[in-house]
Design a protein around this motif. Structure first.
Motif, PDB file in Angstrom:
ATOM      1  N   ASN A   3       0.715   3.941  -3.006  1.00 50.36           N
ATOM      2  CA  ASN A   3       0.317   5.303  -2.681  1.00 50.36           C
ATOM      3  C   ASN A   3       1.163   6.342  -3.400  1.00 50.36           C
ATOM      4  N   HIS A   4       2.370   5.949  -3.802  1.00 50.30           N
ATOM      5  CA  HIS A   4       3.243   6.907  -4.484  1.00 50.30           C
ATOM      6  C   HIS A   4       3.007   6.959  -5.982  1.00 50.30           C
TER       7      HIS A   4
ATOM      8  N   VAL B 194      -3.222   7.415  -7.471  1.00 47.58           N
ATOM      9  CA  VAL B 194      -3.609   6.451  -6.436  1.00 47.58           C
ATOM     10  C   VAL B 194      -3.607   7.200  -5.097  1.00 47.58           C
ATOM     11  N   ASP B 195      -4.694   7.067  -4.388  1.00 46.39           N
ATOM     12  CA  ASP B 195      -4.754   7.737  -3.090  1.00 46.39           C
ATOM     13  C   ASP B 195      -5.272   6.750  -2.061  1.00 46.39           C
ATOM     14  N   ILE B 196      -4.356   6.323  -1.161  1.00 47.99           N
ATOM     15  CA  ILE B 196      -4.746   5.320  -0.173  1.00 47.99           C
ATOM     16  C   ILE B 196      -4.758   5.979   1.194  1.00 47.99           C
ATOM     17  N   ASN B 197      -5.767   5.644   1.952  1.00 45.99           N
ATOM     18  CA  ASN B 197      -5.893   6.180   3.307  1.00 45.99           C
ATOM     19  C   ASN B 197      -4.675   5.773   4.131  1.00 45.99           C
ATOM     20  N   LYS B 198      -3.921   6.754   4.596  1.00 45.06           N
ATOM     21  CA  LYS B 198      -2.646   6.455   5.248  1.00 45.06           C
ATOM     22  C   LYS B 198      -2.855   6.035   6.701  1.00 45.06           C
TER      23      LYS B 198
ATOM     24  N   ARG C 200       0.829  -1.208   0.000  1.00 43.22           N
ATOM     25  CA  ARG C 200       0.000   0.000   0.000  1.00 43.22           C
ATOM     26  C   ARG C 200       0.863   1.257   0.000  1.00 43.22           C
TER      27      ARG C 200
END
Lengths: 346, 262
Positions: free
Chosen positions: A44-45, A49-53, A40
């Motif tokens: 995310n990079h 793509v935008d993943i809940n951190k 993930r």
């Protein structure tokens, strides 16, 4: 060799293996980070793509700034050496040709060492000078061993390998001598020479790209001509291949990609031998699948080898060249024996 | 000199100081099969290699359509002239289809692998040489005669007006020899191309070649019909062998019978 083969299927298998190796390798190290989180963080990079951190910042730094750059650099180096090996095996019609065996890598290593220990600056106007200088060393080495093997017209495989070995010894001896002469602390050069991909941010991967990308495209684009060249020089010429030009282009390109890899990682033997052989055993000798698959398998192999190099004696690191030699030497013997028993592949 | 002929003019070739070919002049017209005969070492293979561009002649020209083809780059020359090699130096892991499709090499572009006529030509070539039903077999599974046919199919796929064959029958048994030469003849009758072949068997040469040239120490007298060239005197001087020459019962062409001893 135009019969339809689902080459995209092979390539997608190769790419999946490579991605798995990248993620698995990035989980390993002093801090073990779960595979899902590693994946993930990496995803995310990517753009869009935008993943809940939900991971600590330190993990982000470890994965993105320490491990991934190194894993990617290892993959590029392995892929480059493997593709160069596959190309050399085709050009010389010799299953034992490998950037290391025919002296190319050690020529590049010697040239790079001279620059590292001498007062010559290693970069000029922001361009790293190591790859082009290593390239000159590589070209010198391959010209000598190839020139010697051509005496009498037809290429002699034995002379090629023997002169490659002689050049390797000569270049290594010179390198060692120069190292002991110049600097009181030889460890940095020595560990570079033994083959190591030390972490240095994304910089090393970025050095490699301008060499790896165009060279790989050129080599793979020549796959079909290489297939015809595997017949013999006369037949290739009679089928319309400009044999001398194709061979020269491929030798230069393969040496350039080898030199770029060597200038980043030092001497890493056997990847260039193992990967093309594995590809040939699994998918056959058609260079149109052999070359791209060697590239992917080479990347995969070196990522795995580098993972072992980092973790086996943790916290101490062993040079990745030592790991590949441990894997590669037995493989080399296996190829030799197999080659004696059947000549079907060549 | 007719421009549609293949005109080989005063070709000489030497390795260092040793002269292998001396002033060879041959003219072959479309629809003709010209046989090149001569003892071992008389220069047959060298002549084929010079014509096909593998060796550069030390003197002379080779002209077709008023152009000296010796200066053509390999890709263009390979669209003009195909060569059926003698050597078995073809990797045995190839399938018949793969080997035949290599005949399309001179037509491939840098990015485009297969030209527009690709499948049509490859299939036609295999059909003509009757190798279609073994197209997926590997060469390692084939007999010498079948491999020779695959090589002929490859040259047919190359679709050239000129075909050279370097001893196409040399290592075959008699039924395969006839099979190969019938195939060559059949292709010749359909394509009306220019065919040059080197051959050892004098009787077969007489039956299948329209004209024959005898190479002797690198020189060749003007080629002529089988009856004209295959005489006792020529064979004695060319090969150092005493022979009987009789007429073939059905074709009337010469049949060469060796006499043992001297």
């Amino acid at each position: 060799m135009q019969s339809y083969r689902p080459i995209w299927k092979q390539i997608s298998i190769g790419i999946s293996l490579l991605l798995i190796a990248i993620c698995v390798s990035a989980t390993q190290g002093s801090v073990e980070i779960p595979l899902t989180t590693t994946t993930r963080i990496s995803l995310n990079h990517l753009p869009f793509v935008d993943i809940n951190k939900d991971w600590p910042n330190s993990w982000e730094t470890i994965i993105w700034e320490v491990r991934l750059p190194r894993v990617i650099a290892a993959g590029l180096v392995g892929a480059s050496l493997a593709l160069a090996g596959g190309a050399y095996q085709g050009i010389f019609r010799n299953p034992l040709a490998d950037p290391y065996l025919i002296g190319v890598a050690s020529g590049a290593g010697l040239a790079a060492t001279i620059v590292i220990i001498s007062p010559i600056p290693t970069s000029l106007a922001g361009i790293n000078l190591l790859p082009p200088i290593a390239f000159m060393g590589a070209i010198c080495a391959v010209s000598i061993s190839y020139g010697l093997s051509r005496i009498g017209g037809e290429i002699s495989v034995t002379t090629l390998i023997l002169s490659g070995v002689a050049i390797t010894f000569l270049a290594s001896a010179t390198t060692t001598f120069l190292m002991l002469q110049s600097s009181p602390d030889v460890r940095p050069v020595l560990s570079w020479l033994l083959g190591g991909i030390s972490s240095a941010g994304w910089q090393k991967g970025l050095w490699l790209m301008p060499y790896v990308l165009p060279c790989s495209i050129i080599i793979i684009a020549y796959a079909k001509k290489l297939n015809v060249l595997m017949l013999d020089d006369n037949q290739a010429l009679q089928l319309g291949i400009d044999v001398k030009r194709v061979r020269l282009t491929l030798i230069i390109t393969a040496s350039l990609i080898t030199a770029a890899a060597v200038s980043v990682s030092g001497m890493i033997g056997f990847v260039g031998l193992m990967a093309p052989h594995a590809a040939r055993l699994i998918w056959g000798a058609d260079n149109r699948s052999l070359l791209p698959m060697s590239f992917l398998i080479g990347g995969f192999l070196l990522i795995i080898a580098d993972m072992f190099a980092r973790t086996i004696l943790s916290p101490q690191e062993i040079p990745v060249g030592v790991v590949t030699a441990f894997l590669g030497a037995p493989f080399f013997l296996y190829v030799l024996m197999n080659n004696r028993m059947s000549k079907t592949h060549y | 000199m007719e421009k549609s002929f293949l005109n080989i003019n005063n070709i000489s070739f030497s390795y260092g100081n040793i002269q292998i070919l001396r002033n060879i002049t041959i003219s072959v017209k479309p629809g003709e099969i010209l046989g090149i005969i001569g003892a071992n070492g008389s220069g047959k293979s060298t002549l084929i290699n010079v014509i096909s561009g593998v060796l550069k002649p030390t003197a002379g020209t080779i002209e077709y359509l008023d152009d000296n083809i010796l200066s053509w780059p390999p890709q263009y020359r390979a669209r003009l002239m195909s060569v059926v090699p003698q050597s078995r130096h073809i990797p045995s892991y190839l399938t018949v289809y793969e080997a035949v499709s290599m005949g399309r090499t001179p037509y491939m572009g840098f990015f485009k692998n297969n030209d527009n006529d690709f499948s049509e030509m490859v299939e036609m070539a295999m059909e003509y040489t009757r190798t279609s039903d073994i197209s997926q077999k590997r060469l390692s599974q084939l007999s010498e005669g079948q491999i020779q046919k695959v090589l002929i199919a490859r040259s047919l796929a190359q679709n050239c007006p000129i075909t050279l064959l370097d001893e196409p029958t040399s290592s075959l048994d008699v039924s395969h020899q006839i099979d190969i030469l019938d195939t060559i003849k059949r292709i010749q009758e359909k394509n009306k191309g220019i065919t040059l072949l080197s051959i050892h068997d004098l009787t077969l040469a007489a039956q299948y070649c329209d004209r024959i040239g005898l190479l002797q120490d690198g020189s060749m007298k003007p080629p002529g019909g089988p009856r004209e060239i295959l005489t006792n005197e020529n064979i004695l001087s060319g090969y150092g062998a005493n022979v009987h020459i009789i007429e073939h019962p059905s074709s009337g062409l010469p049949v060469v019978i060796p006499i043992s001893g001297k």
